[in-house]
Design an enzyme around this catalytic site. Sequence first.
Site, PDB file in Angstrom:
ATOM      1  N   ASP A 209      -5.244  -0.265  -8.554  1.00  8.45           N
ATOM      2  CA  ASP A 209      -4.971  -1.253  -7.499  1.00  8.45           C
ATOM      3  C   ASP A 209      -5.931  -2.415  -7.725  1.00  8.45           C
ATOM      4  O   ASP A 209      -6.902  -2.610  -6.999  1.00  8.45           O
ATOM      5  CB  ASP A 209      -5.204  -0.597  -6.133  1.00  8.45           C
ATOM      6  CG  ASP A 209      -4.902  -1.546  -4.983  1.00  8.45           C
ATOM      7  OD1 ASP A 209      -4.387  -2.651  -5.227  1.00  8.45           O
ATOM      8  OD2 ASP A 209      -5.214  -1.175  -3.830  1.00  8.45           O
ATOM      9  N   SER A 210      -5.643  -3.172  -8.785  1.00 11.88           N
ATOM     10  CA  SER A 210      -6.631  -4.161  -9.237  1.00 11.88           C
ATOM     11  C   SER A 210      -6.184  -5.580  -8.918  1.00 11.88           C
ATOM     12  O   SER A 210      -5.034  -5.823  -8.554  1.00 11.88           O
ATOM     13  CB  SER A 210      -6.781  -4.042 -10.750  1.00 11.88           C
ATOM     14  OG  SER A 210      -5.578  -4.446 -11.357  1.00 11.88           O
ATOM     15  N   THR A 211      -7.116  -6.482  -9.083  1.00 10.21           N
ATOM     16  CA  THR A 211      -6.795  -7.905  -9.092  1.00 10.21           C
ATOM     17  C   THR A 211      -6.035  -8.191 -10.387  1.00 10.21           C
ATOM     18  O   THR A 211      -5.935  -7.339 -11.260  1.00 10.21           O
ATOM     19  CB  THR A 211      -8.102  -8.722  -9.057  1.00 10.21           C
ATOM     20  OG1 THR A 211      -9.061  -8.054  -9.882  1.00 10.21           O
ATOM     21  CG2 THR A 211      -8.665  -8.810  -7.673  1.00 10.21           C
TER      22      THR A 211
ATOM     23  N   ASP B 263     -17.973   0.240 -11.817  1.00  8.69           N
ATOM     24  CA  ASP B 263     -16.905  -0.323 -12.643  1.00  8.69           C
ATOM     25  C   ASP B 263     -15.901   0.796 -12.955  1.00  8.69           C
ATOM     26  O   ASP B 263     -16.284   1.827 -13.530  1.00  8.69           O
ATOM     27  CB  ASP B 263     -17.525  -0.875 -13.928  1.00  8.69           C
ATOM     28  CG  ASP B 263     -16.472  -1.463 -14.861  1.00  8.69           C
ATOM     29  OD1 ASP B 263     -15.278  -1.480 -14.490  1.00  8.69           O
ATOM     30  OD2 ASP B 263     -16.856  -1.905 -15.954  1.00  8.69           O
ATOM     31  N   GLY B 264     -14.656   0.583 -12.576  1.00  6.94           N
ATOM     32  CA  GLY B 264     -13.624   1.601 -12.767  1.00  6.94           C
ATOM     33  C   GLY B 264     -13.456   1.991 -14.229  1.00  6.94           C
ATOM     34  O   GLY B 264     -13.070   3.123 -14.534  1.00  6.94           O
TER      35      GLY B 264
ATOM     36  N   ASP C  11     -10.169  -2.783  -0.287  1.00  2.00           N
ATOM     37  CA  ASP C  11      -9.818  -3.005   1.121  1.00  2.00           C
ATOM     38  C   ASP C  11      -9.552  -1.681   1.835  1.00  2.00           C
ATOM     39  O   ASP C  11      -9.645  -1.600   3.054  1.00  2.00           O
ATOM     40  CB  ASP C  11      -8.595  -3.934   1.222  1.00  2.00           C
ATOM     41  CG  ASP C  11      -7.464  -3.492   0.301  1.00  2.00           C
ATOM     42  OD1 ASP C  11      -6.918  -2.407   0.513  1.00  2.00           O
ATOM     43  OD2 ASP C  11      -7.144  -4.229  -0.659  1.00  2.00           O
TER      44      ASP C  11
ATOM     45  N   HIS D 177       0.817  -1.223   0.000  1.00  2.00           N
ATOM     46  CA  HIS D 177       0.000   0.000   0.000  1.00  2.00           C
ATOM     47  C   HIS D 177       0.845   1.264   0.000  1.00  2.00           C
ATOM     48  O   HIS D 177       0.502   2.248  -0.643  1.00  2.00           O
ATOM     49  CB  HIS D 177      -1.004  -0.032   1.164  1.00  2.00           C
ATOM     50  CG  HIS D 177      -2.048  -1.090   0.963  1.00  2.00           C
ATOM     51  ND1 HIS D 177      -2.418  -1.992   1.937  1.00  2.00           N
ATOM     52  CD2 HIS D 177      -2.767  -1.414  -0.147  1.00  2.00           C
ATOM     53  CE1 HIS D 177      -3.331  -2.808   1.437  1.00  2.00           C
ATOM     54  NE2 HIS D 177      -3.556  -2.483   0.191  1.00  2.00           N
TER      55      HIS D 177
ATOM     56  N   GLU E 213     -14.493   1.103  -6.614  1.00  3.47           N
ATOM     57  CA  GLU E 213     -14.378  -0.356  -6.456  1.00  3.47           C
ATOM     58  C   GLU E 213     -15.645  -0.993  -7.022  1.00  3.47           C
ATOM     59  O   GLU E 213     -16.751  -0.559  -6.726  1.00  3.47           O
ATOM     60  CB  GLU E 213     -14.190  -0.675  -4.967  1.00  3.47           C
ATOM     61  CG  GLU E 213     -14.479  -2.102  -4.546  1.00  3.47           C
ATOM     62  CD  GLU E 213     -13.541  -3.152  -5.165  1.00  3.47           C
ATOM     63  OE1 GLU E 213     -12.321  -3.043  -5.012  1.00  3.47           O
ATOM     64  OE2 GLU E 213     -14.088  -4.084  -5.804  1.00  3.47           O
TER      65      GLU E 213
HETATM   66  N1  SAM Z   1      -3.479  -5.502  -3.742  1.00  5.54           N
HETATM   67  C1  SAM Z   1      -4.149  -6.439  -4.499  1.00  5.54           C
HETATM   68  C2  SAM Z   1      -3.341  -7.406  -5.309  1.00  5.54           C
HETATM   69  O1  SAM Z   1      -2.538  -7.021  -6.156  1.00  5.54           O
HETATM   70  O2  SAM Z   1      -3.499  -8.588  -5.069  1.00  5.54           O
HETATM   71  C3  SAM Z   1      -5.370  -5.867  -5.141  1.00  5.54           C
HETATM   72  C4  SAM Z   1      -6.322  -5.598  -4.028  1.00  5.54           C
HETATM   73  S1  SAM Z   1      -7.834  -4.911  -4.332  1.00  5.54           S
HETATM   74  C5  SAM Z   1      -8.780  -5.807  -3.163  1.00  5.54           C
HETATM   75  C6  SAM Z   1      -8.347  -5.373  -5.946  1.00  5.54           C
HETATM   76  C7  SAM Z   1      -9.774  -4.955  -6.205  1.00  5.54           C
HETATM   77  O3  SAM Z   1      -9.955  -4.601  -7.584  1.00  5.54           O
HETATM   78  C8  SAM Z   1     -10.827  -6.031  -5.903  1.00  5.54           C
HETATM   79  O4  SAM Z   1     -11.538  -5.699  -4.746  1.00  5.54           O
HETATM   80  C9  SAM Z   1     -11.703  -6.041  -7.174  1.00  5.54           C
HETATM   81  O5  SAM Z   1     -13.077  -6.147  -6.869  1.00  5.54           O
HETATM   82  C10 SAM Z   1     -11.352  -4.697  -7.802  1.00  5.54           C
HETATM   83  N2  SAM Z   1     -11.644  -4.615  -9.237  1.00  5.54           N
HETATM   84  C11 SAM Z   1     -11.418  -5.551 -10.184  1.00  5.54           C
HETATM   85  N3  SAM Z   1     -11.877  -5.106 -11.387  1.00  5.54           N
HETATM   86  C12 SAM Z   1     -12.373  -3.847 -11.175  1.00  5.54           C
HETATM   87  C13 SAM Z   1     -12.991  -2.884 -12.023  1.00  5.54           C
HETATM   88  N4  SAM Z   1     -13.176  -3.112 -13.319  1.00  5.54           N
HETATM   89  N5  SAM Z   1     -13.379  -1.700 -11.464  1.00  5.54           N
HETATM   90  C14 SAM Z   1     -13.196  -1.457 -10.134  1.00  5.54           C
HETATM   91  N6  SAM Z   1     -12.638  -2.348  -9.279  1.00  5.54           N
HETATM   92  C15 SAM Z   1     -12.224  -3.522  -9.795  1.00  5.54           C
END
Ligand code: SAM
Length: 273
Positions: free
Chosen positions: A155-157, A137-138, A86, A62, A106
């Site tokens: 900061d996405s998945t 949706d971002g 988070d 972070h 998010e």
């Molecule tokens: N630090 C983390 C990692 O690299 O493993 C990422 C953590 S954060 C919890 C990732 C977030 O991105 C998730 O909660 C997910 O729901 C969100 N996310 C995925 N696609 C997204 C989108 N299109 N718009 C907004 N949020 C999104």
Amino acid sequence: MDLWVTEYQTPSLGFACKVKETLAVEQTPFQYLSIVDTEQFGRMLLLDGMVMTTEKDEFVYHEMITQIALNSHPRPEQVLIIGGGDGGALREVVNHPLVEKGTLVEIDARVVENSKIYFPELSCSFQSPRAEVIIDDGISYVKQQKDKFDIIIIDSTEPVGPAVQLFQPEFYQAVYEALKEDGMLVAQSESPFFNQDIIKMVNEGVKMVFPLTKLYLAAVPTYPSGLWSFTVGSKKHDPELVVNKPQKPLKYYTSEIHQAAFKLPAFVGEIIG
Ligand code: SAM
């Protein structure tokens, strides 16, 4: 009987932690969410079986996904975070002395709600008068913004499910347009050991759109291989130059780490050519 949680980081490598207690397990509209209390890393959030954050090492990721841009942009006043439900990245943003507003977009409300319950040290940021949390949706959110933000942090998945498009050049173009004339983008770009294709894809995509593209690294023990990369795209300011300071000393980030993070091992340099 011992209970262990395992993330299969590659088809032939597992990262297993002994679990003290299972705190939450649910299928959200977007992903499978679990929160467990582990002996080694404290509370751990997993989405679709992949570790997102843990109490013990969250500070590295972070701080490093936020502080590089926050301290190399001379006026990081308006900051947007895509994902990051988070609240950890938002905490760093709203605590920075030069930030006026941190907006978090998010897609999954359940990540935000569960973080409020199980990760108070991250989700405390939602209460800040400088924070705005939007459930959307971002991708569609960014497309509606023009010339508005100083910094945008992705900061996405990893690129599966709703996050796929967050790694595409079309999205970086939309980010470029949502940024002010001297804006900066930071995107987490996965492991130099296991995800060289993703690093390459992000680097090439950002380079197509931004005049300045750089990669930096941080050591995150619970992420695949323990070495993590971040890609910066900048319209004007050099992300390597330190021009600001955080409000108070942090746990990982220092001005020296800021500069050192851009010094790449030879094999990482080769990935981005
Ligand atoms: N630090 C983390 C990692 O690299 O493993 C990422 C953590 S954060 C919890 C990732 C977030 O991105 C998730 O909660 C997910 O729901 C969100 N996310 C995925 N696609 C997204 C989108 N299109 N718009 C907004 N949020 C999104």
